[in-house]
Write an enzyme that holds these catalytic residues in place. Structure first.
Site, PDB file in Angstrom:
ATOM      1  N   HIS A 142       0.880  -1.176   0.000  1.00  7.88           N
ATOM      2  CA  HIS A 142       0.000   0.000   0.000  1.00  7.88           C
ATOM      3  C   HIS A 142       0.906   1.212   0.000  1.00  7.88           C
ATOM      4  CE1 HIS A 142      -3.244   2.702   0.616  1.00  7.88           C
ATOM      5  NE2 HIS A 142      -3.147   2.813   1.919  1.00  7.88           N
ATOM      6  N   GLY A 145      -4.844 -11.537   2.446  1.00  4.58           N
ATOM      7  CA  GLY A 145      -3.775 -12.528   2.381  1.00  4.58           C
ATOM      8  C   GLY A 145      -4.263 -13.957   2.387  1.00  4.58           C
TER       9      GLY A 145
END
Length: 327
Positions: free
Chosen positions: A108, A134
């Site tokens: 990010h 994830g």
């Protein structure tokens, strides 16, 4: 049009001889670390002891170390801790061990874009952002599939940053689905806007407003919960699989007409005007500054976090979800 890369565009040899430090073994960290390892990449995991993430890393066959040790003994360092924690981790445990030829990696762009982290010019800086949690990154990899990713290069000190980034994405399984090229600016600003206006902020506010409207009109809270929250998953699953038009083809004619004729009355020009204000706050850095200041005030942030704990939609929902043991 976006540029998209696939398996044939990426070469794993660019990271096969490198050691990757994964700092933070949360949901995203675990998924990435396991996929990298299974793709033949040497992985060092950094996770503080004394919690479930540390125990999970041990169970998965890693020997977790502190962030400084991981950074010192690796060629590539990906920081997957929470956004407001990354700058301190970088300053105290990563920056002292950055040397020429190393790469700093993110999933990010928040800390790079808003200059909470300013890396030295002699290291590569790139982003691989899987567009899914994830757990999904891991599950689809094991199934021979992949989660689409975003790729962005912020600094190309070695002149190979993009090739290394694509190799990293391939090791995650991302190139099986497609990797879209972007920038740290675009990823950060669209991600924050999407969370605030649609995915989290917009959706949760819409649920509460719909629930309150029905209950205040005298309808049973349990029925309101099912109509305004529980069934939302059915609709989002249809949209996820086939887009908005795909969803409309699969609901009743009554629901479709209600969507087409009433939806614009709920989300209207005034709503979009407010969305533009939110986007400007993201673009200017106002939101980032406000968020980081609030996060540091633990009492203020915790008060915000707990504000809806006793909202009727949560109280009723907890009871109803307790009836559905399969969830």
């Amino acid at each position: 049009m976006a540029r998209i890369y696939y398996d044939n565009d990426a070469d794993l040899s660019f990271i096969k001889d490198k050691t990757v430090a994964v700092i933070g073994y949360g949901i995203q960290g675990r998924g990435q670390a396991l996929n990298l390892r299974d793709s033949g990449v040497k992985v060092i995991v950094s996770q503080r002891p004394g919690g479930p993430n540390y125990d999970q890393a041990k169970k998965d066959g890693f020997d977790p170390v502190d962030a400084a040790t991981a950074a010192k003994n690796s060629d590539m360092i990906i920081i997957l801790a929470q956004d407001p924690l990354q700058a301190d981790i970088y300053k105290n445990s990563v920056e002292p061990y950055l040397t020429k030829g190393k790469a700093l990696v993110f999933s990010h762009g928040f800390n790079i874009h808003f200059k909470q982290i300013v890396p030295p010019k002699f290291v590569d800086v790139f982003m691989i952002a899987p567009k899914g949690p994830g757990s999904l990154v891991r599950r689809l990899y094991e199934e021979g599939k992949g989660v689409p990713c975003l790729i962005a290069v912020h600094q190309d000190a070695t002149k190979n940053a993009k090739k290394v980034a694509l190799a990293y994405a391939k090791a995650l399984g991302g190139t099986r689905a497609g990797v879209i090229e972007t920038t740290f600016k675009e990823e950060t600003e669209t991600d924050l806007f999407g969370e605030q206006a649609v995915l989290c902020g917009g959706t949760s506010a819409l649920i509460k407003a719909g629930f309150e409207t029905l209950v205040n009109a005298g309808y049973q809270p349990e029925v309101a919960y099912f109509e305004c929250l529980h069934e939302l998953k059915l609709i989002t699953d249809l949209i996820y699989a086939g887009g908005v038009q795909g969803m409309r083809k699969r609901v009743s004619d009554t629901a479709e007409y209600g969507d087409l004729s009433r939806g614009p009355r709920v989300i209207n020009k005034q709503t979009q005007k407010e969305m533009k204000k939110i986007l400007k706050e993201v673009q200017s850095g106002k939101f980032a500054k406000e968020f980081l200041a609030t996060y540091k005030d633990k009492n203020k942030f915790e008060k915000l976090r707990r504000a809806d704990d006793k909202h009727p939609v949560e109280v009723v929902g907890a009871k109803l979800r307790g009836m559905m043991k399969w969830m």
